[in-house]
Design an enzyme around this catalytic site. Sequence first.
Site, PDB file in Angstrom:
ATOM      1  CE  LYS A   1      -3.427   2.475   2.726  1.00  0.00           C
ATOM      2  NZ  LYS A   1      -4.316   2.517   3.869  1.00  0.00           N
TER       3      LYS A   1
ATOM      4  CD  GLU B   1       9.305  -6.021   7.141  1.00  0.00           C
ATOM      5  OE1 GLU B   1       9.001  -4.916   6.635  1.00  0.00           O
ATOM      6  OE2 GLU B   1       9.123  -6.306   8.338  1.00  0.00           O
TER       7      GLU B   1
ATOM      8  N   GLY C   1      -4.746  -1.679   4.914  1.00  0.00           N
ATOM      9  CA  GLY C   1      -3.981  -2.825   4.393  1.00  0.00           C
ATOM     10  C   GLY C   1      -4.656  -4.154   4.679  1.00  0.00           C
ATOM     11  NE  ARG C   2      -6.376  -3.516  10.813  1.00  0.00           N
ATOM     12  CZ  ARG C   2      -5.687  -2.395  10.924  1.00  0.00           C
ATOM     13  NH1 ARG C   2      -4.510  -2.300  10.322  1.00  0.00           N
ATOM     14  NH2 ARG C   2      -6.147  -1.389  11.630  1.00  0.00           N
TER      15      ARG C   2
ATOM     16  CD  GLU D   1      -1.781  -4.369  11.283  1.00  0.00           C
ATOM     17  OE1 GLU D   1      -2.448  -4.280  10.242  1.00  0.00           O
ATOM     18  OE2 GLU D   1      -0.563  -4.602  11.276  1.00  0.00           O
TER      19      GLU D   1
ATOM     20  CG  HIS E   1      -4.210 -35.665  16.376  1.00  0.00           C
ATOM     21  ND1 HIS E   1      -4.445 -36.859  17.028  1.00  0.00           N
ATOM     22  CD2 HIS E   1      -5.221 -35.505  15.493  1.00  0.00           C
ATOM     23  CE1 HIS E   1      -5.538 -37.407  16.527  1.00  0.00           C
ATOM     24  NE2 HIS E   1      -6.032 -36.602  15.589  1.00  0.00           N
TER      25      HIS E   1
ATOM     26  CE  LYS F   1       5.717  -0.899   9.885  1.00  0.00           C
ATOM     27  NZ  LYS F   1       4.706  -0.254   9.063  1.00  0.00           N
TER      28      LYS F   1
HETATM   29  O1  F6P Z   1       3.302  -2.857   9.714  1.00  0.00           O
HETATM   30  C1  F6P Z   1       1.954  -3.125   9.592  1.00  0.00           C
HETATM   31  C2  F6P Z   1       1.463  -2.868   8.202  1.00  0.00           C
HETATM   32  O2  F6P Z   1       1.392  -1.510   7.962  1.00  0.00           O
HETATM   33  C3  F6P Z   1       0.125  -3.535   7.961  1.00  0.00           C
HETATM   34  O3  F6P Z   1      -0.932  -2.794   8.432  1.00  0.00           O
HETATM   35  C4  F6P Z   1       0.146  -3.725   6.490  1.00  0.00           C
HETATM   36  O4  F6P Z   1      -0.796  -4.679   6.072  1.00  0.00           O
HETATM   37  C5  F6P Z   1       1.565  -4.168   6.271  1.00  0.00           C
HETATM   38  O5  F6P Z   1       2.320  -3.440   7.224  1.00  0.00           O
HETATM   39  C6  F6P Z   1       2.101  -3.943   4.891  1.00  0.00           C
HETATM   40  O6  F6P Z   1       2.057  -2.597   4.536  1.00  0.00           O
HETATM   41  P1  F6P Z   1       2.231  -2.144   3.032  1.00  0.00           P
HETATM   42  O7  F6P Z   1       1.140  -2.748   2.237  1.00  0.00           O
HETATM   43  O8  F6P Z   1       2.174  -0.658   3.055  1.00  0.00           O
HETATM   44  O9  F6P Z   1       3.564  -2.639   2.559  1.00  0.00           O
END
Ligand code: F6P
Length: 546
Positions: free
Chosen positions: A205, A211, A265-266, A351, A382, A510
């Site tokens: 987003k 990452e 995002g979620r 979240e 199990h 972060k």
């Molecule tokens: O760090 C949490 C978050 O912002 C989530 O809310 C989101 O889904 C995820 O990181 C990824 O964010 P982006 O889509 O901006 O890379």
Amino acid sequence: MNAMNDDVWKKLYEDWERLNNTHLQDLYVNNPNRFDEFSFTKDDLTIDFSKERIDSIAWKNLLDLAVSCNVEAKRNAMFSGKHINNTEDRAVMHIALRAETDDGYMVDGINSFELVDETLQRFLTFADLIRNGEIRNARGEVFTDVVNIGIGGSDLGPVMSIKALKSYSHNGPNLHFLSNIDGNDFQDTFANLNPASTLILIASKTFTTIETMTNARTAKKWLLSELSDDEVGANMVALSTNVTATSVFGIKKNYVFGFWDWVGGRYSMCSAIGLPIALAIGEARFRELLNGFRDMDQHFRSAPLEQNLPILMALVGIWRRNVMKAPTMAIMPYDQRMDRFPAYIQQMDMESNGKSTTVSGEKVKYETAPIIWGEAGTNAQHSFFQLLHQGTDVVPVDFMIAANVTHGLIGHHEKLIANFLAQSEALAFGKTKGIALNEMLDQGFDLEKATNLAPHRSFEGNKPSTSIIYESMTPFVLGRLIALYEHKVFVQGAIWNVNSFDQWGVELGKVAAVDIGKVLEGDASIQNLHVATQNLLKKLNKIRKK
Ligand code: F6P
């Protein structure tokens, strides 16, 4: 919780004094209509709350709680495009991603349908053209593989759904997902892929997530090991709201599929973030998925409180969390292909409502989101079900299963259903010491041994669960189930009076990672770090011989 609803809470706690001393067994014996009273059906979807530790009086008081917390007015505020995400001054309109023209959702004065529809059609057409091999690399070769690079909300929805809908997935390229910054994840994902025939989707987003951007840069280098600067653009797609950053990265304008800041995002699975799902199941099935979401949106928007499934589920969750004080809840799909569903709901719920500050900035004085976890049944039986049956904590469970499956293997689904039914029954009704003792005596155990073993082989029961059943796992059913949980989370946030749509809690770590990263890269002094971190880093550096 506030002056208006203190009375309702008082009643709910009084209800619990009564119900805490009542076994589910007795609730069932005393009310033979319990299933009819506490199970709710919408088309093929049934949600059975009759094994929750609740009765008619508590149920009525929970409905009063929803009224006193203005749940319906808050819901209407979301549907009308108000900036209910107050800390980010944004509307919350993921519902517009699956709307029809006449739903009339407006965001900031603009008819959201027009905004959404154009992008939707663009990414669905793109997906189908990749699937049928019409869109190719710069050399005119077909894409055999697609890697989605994204994390959290830009990863979990597609990963979960593609597996859940495997029966509908055919003819597309092989799909892979890379999320972790751990280089092993990169190496494992790309190990057997060919750069020329691999399309990379960079799903973010913000297009700033460390990452995703680290993996995306490494992936671009990997593409360039085979492709020229002129060719590489045909192998990279961006799914993002940050058009400027996608262009700086080198993504071609027509390979960017956008969405909007009013999609969290979620909650973004129905936006361009869902492109991998469309690659797996194609446009028509993707639209069925959206219809499932919309079906639950419409129900949430218009069904009366007493029949409104997300509201009822949310109220049961409030009962579990704030009245029974259960710190966690488990989600158990009896469907191996739904094994990532708990993780998906975990992000959505934790979240969203893992907050301790109210909308207006005060510290909450009550529990908010439970810890959500879970695993597919029967595997979970199990591993950790021992604790659910005989541990010292009560873990309410949401069980779910499809009535029908397509695999056709003799006996499997019957046994899966039997286990699904058996677990909620055993959790609820248990087995007394007396029964355990008599069973052992019948089996020929001597009295002393049977007496010693009876406490170990008895089950207190009285463990609450909800059972969710549906006809079969289809795109429509999956969309409807996800929206059910989305709106449940919304209602709980409304009752707890928290903003369910920001996530400031992830920021501190972060920022710290960036500062520590600078030290590791040699761009800042270790002295800048907290002494606790300095010590650990020195140890790590010693082992790393740095
Ligand atoms: O760090 C949490 C978050 O912002 C989530 O809310 C989101 O889904 C995820 O990181 C990824 O964010 P982006 O889509 O901006 O890379």
